[in-house]
Design an enzyme around this catalytic site. Structure first.
Site, mmCIF file in Angstrom:
data_model
loop_
_atom_site.group_PDB
_atom_site.id
_atom_site.type_symbol
_atom_site.label_atom_id
_atom_site.label_comp_id
_atom_site.label_asym_id
_atom_site.label_seq_id
_atom_site.Cartn_x
_atom_site.Cartn_y
_atom_site.Cartn_z
ATOM 1 N N ARG A 121 7.878 -0.266 -12.558
ATOM 2 C CA ARG A 121 8.151 -1.643 -12.104
ATOM 3 C C ARG A 121 8.408 -1.741 -10.597
ATOM 4 N NH1 ARG A 121 10.828 -1.461 -16.929
ATOM 5 N NH2 ARG A 121 9.609 -2.477 -18.554
ATOM 6 N N LYS A 143 -0.088 -7.713 0.404
ATOM 7 C CA LYS A 143 -1.010 -8.081 -0.680
ATOM 8 C C LYS A 143 -1.634 -6.802 -1.213
ATOM 9 C CE LYS A 143 -2.820 -12.620 0.508
ATOM 10 N NZ LYS A 143 -4.106 -13.283 0.774
ATOM 11 N N GLU A 185 -12.477 -9.409 11.404
ATOM 12 C CA GLU A 185 -11.086 -9.884 11.281
ATOM 13 C C GLU A 185 -10.467 -10.045 12.677
ATOM 14 O OE1 GLU A 185 -9.963 -10.845 8.421
ATOM 15 O OE2 GLU A 185 -10.923 -9.617 6.878
ATOM 16 N N LYS A 221 -0.060 -11.558 12.592
ATOM 17 C CA LYS A 221 -0.050 -11.605 11.129
ATOM 18 C C LYS A 221 1.379 -11.532 10.600
ATOM 19 C CE LYS A 221 -1.865 -9.904 6.796
ATOM 20 N NZ LYS A 221 -2.854 -9.137 6.049
ATOM 21 N N GLU A 231 1.841 -17.034 0.563
ATOM 22 C CA GLU A 231 0.651 -17.843 0.846
ATOM 23 C C GLU A 231 0.654 -19.224 0.184
ATOM 24 O OE1 GLU A 231 -3.090 -15.583 1.159
ATOM 25 O OE2 GLU A 231 -4.096 -17.353 0.375
ATOM 26 N N ARG A 235 0.355 -19.214 5.663
ATOM 27 C CA ARG A 235 -0.416 -17.954 5.531
ATOM 28 C C ARG A 235 -1.885 -18.228 5.225
ATOM 29 N NH1 ARG A 235 1.312 -12.148 2.596
ATOM 30 N NH2 ARG A 235 -0.600 -11.083 3.234
ATOM 31 N N ASN A 239 -6.980 -17.248 6.190
ATOM 32 C CA ASN A 239 -8.251 -17.345 5.460
ATOM 33 C C ASN A 239 -9.352 -17.997 6.302
ATOM 34 O OD1 ASN A 239 -7.055 -16.195 3.223
ATOM 35 N ND2 ASN A 239 -6.373 -18.172 2.432
ATOM 36 N N HIS A 242 -13.000 -17.451 5.631
ATOM 37 C CA HIS A 242 -13.088 -16.723 4.363
ATOM 38 C C HIS A 242 -13.676 -17.538 3.216
ATOM 39 C CE1 HIS A 242 -10.880 -13.647 6.417
ATOM 40 N NE2 HIS A 242 -10.807 -12.881 5.351
ATOM 41 N N HIS A 246 -16.495 -15.379 1.929
ATOM 42 C CA HIS A 246 -16.491 -14.778 0.588
ATOM 43 C C HIS A 246 -17.725 -15.194 -0.196
ATOM 44 C CE1 HIS A 246 -11.881 -14.001 0.403
ATOM 45 N NE2 HIS A 246 -12.536 -12.928 0.782
ATOM 46 N N HIS A 258 -17.744 -7.591 4.536
ATOM 47 C CA HIS A 258 -16.715 -8.629 4.611
ATOM 48 C C HIS A 258 -16.580 -9.172 6.040
ATOM 49 C CE1 HIS A 258 -13.059 -10.725 3.534
ATOM 50 N NE2 HIS A 258 -12.455 -10.165 4.570
HETATM 51 N N1 LIG Z 1 -4.385 -6.572 1.334
HETATM 52 C C1 LIG Z 1 -4.886 -7.359 2.274
HETATM 53 O O1 LIG Z 1 -4.179 -8.166 2.875
HETATM 54 C C2 LIG Z 1 -6.334 -7.230 2.616
HETATM 55 C C3 LIG Z 1 -6.850 -7.873 3.749
HETATM 56 C C4 LIG Z 1 -8.179 -7.678 4.079
HETATM 57 C C5 LIG Z 1 -8.971 -6.862 3.285
HETATM 58 N N2 LIG Z 1 -8.443 -6.271 2.173
HETATM 59 C C6 LIG Z 1 -9.254 -5.376 1.332
HETATM 60 O O2 LIG Z 1 -9.621 -4.254 2.134
HETATM 61 C C7 LIG Z 1 -10.818 -3.697 1.618
HETATM 62 C C8 LIG Z 1 -11.734 -3.370 2.761
HETATM 63 O O3 LIG Z 1 -11.106 -2.426 3.584
HETATM 64 P P1 LIG Z 1 -11.948 -1.432 4.518
HETATM 65 O O4 LIG Z 1 -12.974 -2.202 5.233
HETATM 66 O O5 LIG Z 1 -10.973 -0.639 5.284
HETATM 67 O O6 LIG Z 1 -12.745 -0.556 3.436
HETATM 68 P P2 LIG Z 1 -12.628 0.938 2.898
HETATM 69 O O7 LIG Z 1 -11.238 1.296 2.579
HETATM 70 O O8 LIG Z 1 -13.635 1.084 1.818
HETATM 71 O O9 LIG Z 1 -13.110 1.802 4.145
HETATM 72 C C9 LIG Z 1 -14.427 1.666 4.619
HETATM 73 C C10 LIG Z 1 -15.172 2.995 4.642
HETATM 74 O O10 LIG Z 1 -14.706 3.786 5.717
HETATM 75 C C11 LIG Z 1 -14.334 5.076 5.259
HETATM 76 N N3 LIG Z 1 -13.265 5.529 6.161
HETATM 77 C C12 LIG Z 1 -12.005 5.040 6.211
HETATM 78 N N4 LIG Z 1 -11.363 5.539 7.270
HETATM 79 C C13 LIG Z 1 -12.212 6.398 7.896
HETATM 80 C C14 LIG Z 1 -12.117 7.186 9.061
HETATM 81 N N5 LIG Z 1 -11.031 7.167 9.838
HETATM 82 N N6 LIG Z 1 -13.187 7.951 9.378
HETATM 83 C C15 LIG Z 1 -14.331 7.916 8.632
HETATM 84 N N7 LIG Z 1 -14.481 7.149 7.548
HETATM 85 C C16 LIG Z 1 -13.427 6.394 7.176
HETATM 86 C C17 LIG Z 1 -13.967 4.883 3.823
HETATM 87 O O11 LIG Z 1 -14.064 6.054 3.085
HETATM 88 C C18 LIG Z 1 -14.992 3.833 3.383
HETATM 89 O O12 LIG Z 1 -16.206 4.463 3.095
HETATM 90 C C19 LIG Z 1 -11.385 -4.713 0.643
HETATM 91 O O13 LIG Z 1 -11.198 -4.239 -0.662
HETATM 92 C C20 LIG Z 1 -10.549 -5.963 0.881
HETATM 93 O O14 LIG Z 1 -10.390 -6.740 -0.281
HETATM 94 C C21 LIG Z 1 -7.144 -6.434 1.844
HETATM 95 ZN ZN LIG Z 2 -10.631 -10.752 5.330
#
Ligand SMILES: NC(=O)c1ccc[n+]([C@@H]2O[C@H](COP(=O)([O-])OP(=O)(O)OC[C@H]3O[C@@H](n4cnc5c(N)ncnc54)[C@H](O)[C@@H]3O)[C@@H](O)[C@H]2O)c1
Ligand SMILES: [Zn+2]
Length: 348
Positions: A121, A143, A185, A221, A231, A235, A239, A242, A246, A258
């Site tokens: 939990r 999030k 972003e 942020k 949100e 917040r 978006n 987005h 999306h 994205h």
């Molecule tokens: N929680 C939130 O507030 C929030 C906000 C925006 C996005 N997200 C989520 O984040 C995700 C996207 O994140 P992302 O773009 O970081 O994707 P990701 O985590 O898949 O990373 C992108 C790619 O880069 C590789 N990688 C990561 N770090 C590396 C490094 N230093 N060197 C070499 N390769 C590396 C990973 O293995 C992957 O193949 C989505 O699922 C999205 O929904 C969440």
């Molecule tokens: Zn985003």
């Protein structure tokens, strides 16, 4: 090292500094006082690059450190991976005071954070972002969640990390495409906040201004999250781009990243606002300039009606319409309620 403090249901610091990955254990120690065991979660691309260093650092700081690797990619941001993390923790005898560390991009951060939110939990976790997107966006704000076959991020929880440690040196191994993804972003923050974030994008992100840039994005942020953690109001500004972004991402079968999709969403919204006369020609040109500078300027190949229709299934919709973020100026964006029909007319 730059420290940005976040005050939400949990108060924590985001630490940004070159070379601090080697000290991550020490840097997290005072936030994990009762923690004995740490499970470092990362994906199959990140593990061979950084897990040994992080494991060593936590071990030297006195933690019993374990690691878990899952197959990289959004397609693995699933309940199954989430289950593997929780089951591993259970097998390793993790208790309430133990913690997880998410070492990776947004995918790793979202799943690990969600596993931490649910295991017993709720246990503590720290974020160690390794992508630009994770450093300026997903590692901060609490999030967490996973995707379902029916849609992205459909299951999740709000659960703030206990610390965020970002070493910009990790970006040296990040593929160009992923850097651009994060810049989408970045443009979002530049349009929302203007000022120095905008100046840095305009002059070009480089090793000299990278730490400052990340700190400014996180600070913006964190201010928003502090005011509206769940949100329900302000917040939603985050978006920007987005709603349509999306939709484009989904209609492209996730071939468009994205960051590219939301940059396009911002462009469509800015253009609509310019056409309505609520965004000046000067501000519009500034936004176009930033998109050009980051290689993110693009007209969507998908028709506007189709985009709006796809936006109808966005989970952020409310019964009485969508909360759309409109652009009045760089540094002045607003949340406006629109029906789908009104959005269609707005961007026509
Ligand atoms: N929680 C939130 O507030 C929030 C906000 C925006 C996005 N997200 C989520 O984040 C995700 C996207 O994140 P992302 O773009 O970081 O994707 P990701 O985590 O898949 O990373 C992108 C790619 O880069 C590789 N990688 C990561 N770090 C590396 C490094 N230093 N060197 C070499 N390769 C590396 C990973 O293995 C992957 O193949 C989505 O699922 C999205 O929904 C969440
Ligand atoms: Zn985003």
């Amino acid at each position: 090292m730059i420290t940005v403090s976040v005050s939400a249901s949990e108060n924590y610091n985001v630490l940004i500094g070159r070379g601090i990955l080697a000290d991550v254990g020490k840097l997290c120690a005072d936030k994990l006082k009762n923690t004995k065991k740490i499970l470092v979660v990362s994906d199959s691309n990140v593990t061979p690059l950084y897990t040994a260093k992080v494991k060593k650092s936590f071990t030297e700081a006195g933690f019993e450190t374990y690691t878990l690797t899952f197959e990289a990619g959004e397609e693995n941001k699933t309940l199954e991976t989430f289950g593997n993390i929780a089951e591993s923790a259970a097998r390793l005898g993790f208790c309430r005071d133990d913690a997880f560390a998410a070492l990776g991009g947004g995918v790793t951060g979202d799943i690990t954070g969600f596993a931490a939110a649910c295991y017993m939990r709720g246990i503590k976790y720290v974020q160690i972002p390794t992508t630009l997107l994770a450093a300026i966006d997903s590692s901060v704000g609490g999030k967490t969640g996973v995707d379902l076959p029916e849609g992205k991020n459909l299951v999740g929880a709000f659960h703030q990390p206990s610390a965020v440690v970002f070493d910009p040196e990790v970006l040296s191994t990040l593929p160009e495409k992923e850097l651009r993804n994060g810049l989408g972003e970045g443009i979002k923050y530049a349009v929302l906040k203007g000022g120095r974030i905008k100046e840095i994008i305009q002059s070009g992100l480089n090793p000299e201004n990278l730490e400052e840039f990340c700190a400014l994005c996180v600070k913006y942020k964190s201010e928003i999250v502090s005011r509206d953690e769940k949100e329900s109001g302000v917040r939603q500004l985050l978006n920007l781009g987005h709603t349509l972004g999306h939709a484009e991402e989904k209609l492209s079968g996730y071939k468009i990243s994205h960051g590219e999709a939301i940059a396009c969403g911002i462009y469509i919204m800015a253009k609509a606002s310019k056409n309505k006369g609520t965004l000046s020609e000067r501000a519009f040109e500034e936004i176009v300039g930033m998109l050009e500078k980051t290689n993110l300027l693009r007209e969507s190949e998908i028709g506007k009606e189709e985009l709006v229709a796809a936006a109808a299934t966005d989970k952020k919709n409310h019964a009485d319409g969508l909360n759309v973020v409109t652009v009045r100026d760089t540094g002045d964006c607003r949340i406006e309620k629109m029906s789908l029909k009104e959005l269609g007319e707005y961007i026509k």
